[in-house]
Design a protein around this motif. Structure first.
Motif, mmCIF file in Angstrom:
data_model
loop_
_atom_site.group_PDB
_atom_site.id
_atom_site.type_symbol
_atom_site.label_atom_id
_atom_site.label_comp_id
_atom_site.label_asym_id
_atom_site.label_seq_id
_atom_site.Cartn_x
_atom_site.Cartn_y
_atom_site.Cartn_z
ATOM 1 N N ARG A 233 0.837 -1.214 0.000
ATOM 2 C CA ARG A 233 0.000 0.000 0.000
ATOM 3 C C ARG A 233 0.871 1.263 0.000
ATOM 4 N N ILE A 252 -7.308 3.348 2.577
ATOM 5 C CA ILE A 252 -8.160 2.594 3.509
ATOM 6 C C ILE A 252 -7.499 1.266 3.874
ATOM 7 N N HIS A 253 -6.992 0.571 2.869
ATOM 8 C CA HIS A 253 -6.295 -0.689 3.128
ATOM 9 C C HIS A 253 -5.020 -0.444 3.935
ATOM 10 N N TYR A 254 -4.330 0.645 3.643
ATOM 11 C CA TYR A 254 -3.101 0.967 4.378
ATOM 12 C C TYR A 254 -3.391 1.157 5.864
ATOM 13 N N VAL A 255 -4.463 1.867 6.191
ATOM 14 C CA VAL A 255 -4.838 2.076 7.589
ATOM 15 C C VAL A 255 -5.138 0.736 8.250
ATOM 16 N N SER A 256 -5.922 -0.098 7.570
ATOM 17 C CA SER A 256 -6.256 -1.417 8.106
ATOM 18 C C SER A 256 -5.009 -2.275 8.301
ATOM 19 N N ALA A 279 -8.960 8.524 5.685
ATOM 20 C CA ALA A 279 -9.148 7.076 5.519
ATOM 21 C C ALA A 279 -9.228 6.316 6.844
ATOM 22 N N GLY A 283 -10.920 2.706 7.258
ATOM 23 C CA GLY A 283 -9.805 1.785 7.468
ATOM 24 C C GLY A 283 -9.973 0.992 8.753
ATOM 25 N N TYR A 287 -10.410 -3.022 9.191
ATOM 26 C CA TYR A 287 -9.591 -3.729 10.184
ATOM 27 C C TYR A 287 -10.458 -4.641 11.051
#
Length: 317
Positions: A233, A252-256, A279, A283, A287
Motif C-alpha cells: 500500500r 483505507i487498506h493501508y490504515v487497516s 481514511a 480503514g 480492520y
C-alpha cells in the motif's frame, strides 16, 4: 544464455506439478530453462523432479530446495538463479499452451527494447475463458494506470514476462518474520515507476486456482501478513499521478494493514497525511471486518472438524 527463464515456486504440489512439466515438454520453441523452487515441500516433489531430469527434455531443469518462506521468497531465489533475457512465473498448478514460449520470444524479438519492463499477456481458465478479459488495444500500458481503471477494461490476473536484469534490480523482495503472503506483484508495480509493459493479447498460461492458493482467503492473508500488505500500500500510495479513487482505496487498506501490524498510521514514507486521516474511519472498519472474518472462519473450521470427529467416533472409526 537462454532467452527465457520459466520459473515455478512450489510447495507440496507434486500431485499437479506434472501438468506444468508436460506443457513445457510440448513447447514448440525450447529456448528456455525451467527453474523449480521447492519452498520446503514435505511430499515427493524432489524425487519427482529428479526423475524428470533424467529424461531427454531438450531444456534444462534446475531444482532448488529451500526453507518454507512463501511465494515471494520463491520469486527471490528464482530471480537470483535466472540466466536469461526474460523471466516468467508459471505457478505449480498452472501450465502453458504449447506455443506460449514461441509467442513470447517472437513478440519480444519484434517489439522489445530497453524502453519496456517486459510483456503483459493473458491468463486463461481451463475452459478457455480469458481471466479478466482482454487488455487494451494498445502497444503498451502502465501497470498503475491499468490497475486504477484508466483503460476502462476488466481487471484480473495477467501473465508478466519481465526483463531478467530489471527483476534482479528490484529483487529480493523484503521479508517480514512469520509472514508468507507478500504478493510478488509488488515488483511489477515498482518497475512501473519507470517502465510500461508491452501488450500481448494472447493466452500465455492456463490457470487452475487451488483452495489454498494466494487468490483465495484474502482476509486471512491480510491478517497473517499485515506488514507485507502495508508495504504494498505504501508503494501504491507513492504514485502521484494515480486517480483519487485509487489513492482512497489503498489508503483505507493501508490504515487497516497498519492497525493489524500494530504500526504507526502516519509513516514518513506516506506524504499525504490528510488522505490518511480521512481514511482512518473506513480503514478501522476494514480492520475490524478482517479480524471478525478470520475469527468466524476459524470457528467454522473448528466446528467442522469437531463434527467430523464426532461422526467418526460414533461409527467406531
Amino acid at each position: 544464455m537462454k532467452t527465457l527463464t520459466v520459473f515455478t515456486p512450489t510447495y507440496n504440489r507434486a500431485n499437479c506439478l506434472h501438468k506444468c512439466y508436460e506443457s513445457l515438454k510440448r513447447q514448440k520453441n525450447i529456448d528456455f530453462e525451467w527453474i523449480i523452487i521447492d519452498d520446503g515441500s514435505t511430499d515427493n516433489t524432489k524425487e519427482l523432479v529428479e526423475s524428470w531430469k533424467k529424461n531427454d527434455n531438450k531444456f534444462e531443469i534446475i531444482y532448488y530446495h529451500k526453507e518454507n518462506g512463501g511465494l515471494h521468497t520463491g520469486y527471490n531465489k528464482a530471480i537470483e538463479l535466472a540466466n536469461s533475457k526474460l523471466c516468467v512465473c508459471i505457478d505449480s498448478d498452472d501450465f502453458m499452451p504449447d506455443d506460449a514460449v514461441e509467442k513470447i520470444i517472437k513478440f519480444w524479438n519484434e517489439n522489445g527494447s530497453n524502453k519496456y519492463a517486459g510483456i503483459m499477456g493473458l491468463d486463461f481458465y481451463i475452459n478457455e475463458e480469458c481471466i479478466g478479459g482482454r487488455l487494451p488495444d494498445k502497444k503498451s500500458i502502465n501497470l498503475v494506470d491499468w490497475a486504477a481503471g484508466k483503460y476502462k477494461c476488466k481487471l484480473g490476473d495477467k501473465k508478466y514476462v519481465v526483463r531478467t536484469e530489471l527483476y534482479k534490480k528490484v529483487a529480493p523482495m523484503k521479508s517480514f518474520p512469520n509472514e508468507k503472503n507478500f504478493n510478488p506483484q509488488y515488483m511489477h508495480f515498482e518497475l512501473s515507476k519507470e517502465y510500461d509493459f508491452l501488450v500481448l493479447n494472447e493466452n500465455l498460461c492456463f490457470v487452475e486456482y487451488q483452495s489454498d492458493g494466494m487468490s483465495h482467503n484474502m482476509y486471512q492473508q491480510y491478517y497473517n501478513s499485515p506488514n507485507s500488505f502495508r508495504e504494498l500500500r505504501i508503494l501504491l500510495l507513492s504514485f502521484s499521478n494515480a486517480p483519487i479513487s485509487f489513492k482512497i482505496r489503498h489508503a483505507i487498506h493501508y490504515v487497516s494493514n497498519s492497525l493489524l501490524a500494530k504500526q504507526s498510521i502516519y509513516d514518513k514514507r506516506v506524504k499525504n497525511k490528510l488522505l490518511i486521516t480521512i481514511a482512518i474511519p473506513p480503514g478501522y472498519l476494514l480492520y475490524k471486518h478482517t479480524k471478525n472474518n478470520v475469527k468466524k472462519n476459524k470457528k467454522y473450521k473448528s466446528n467442522t472438524i469437531d463434527k467430523f470427529n464426532d461422526k467418526t467416533i460414533s461409527k467406531g472409526k
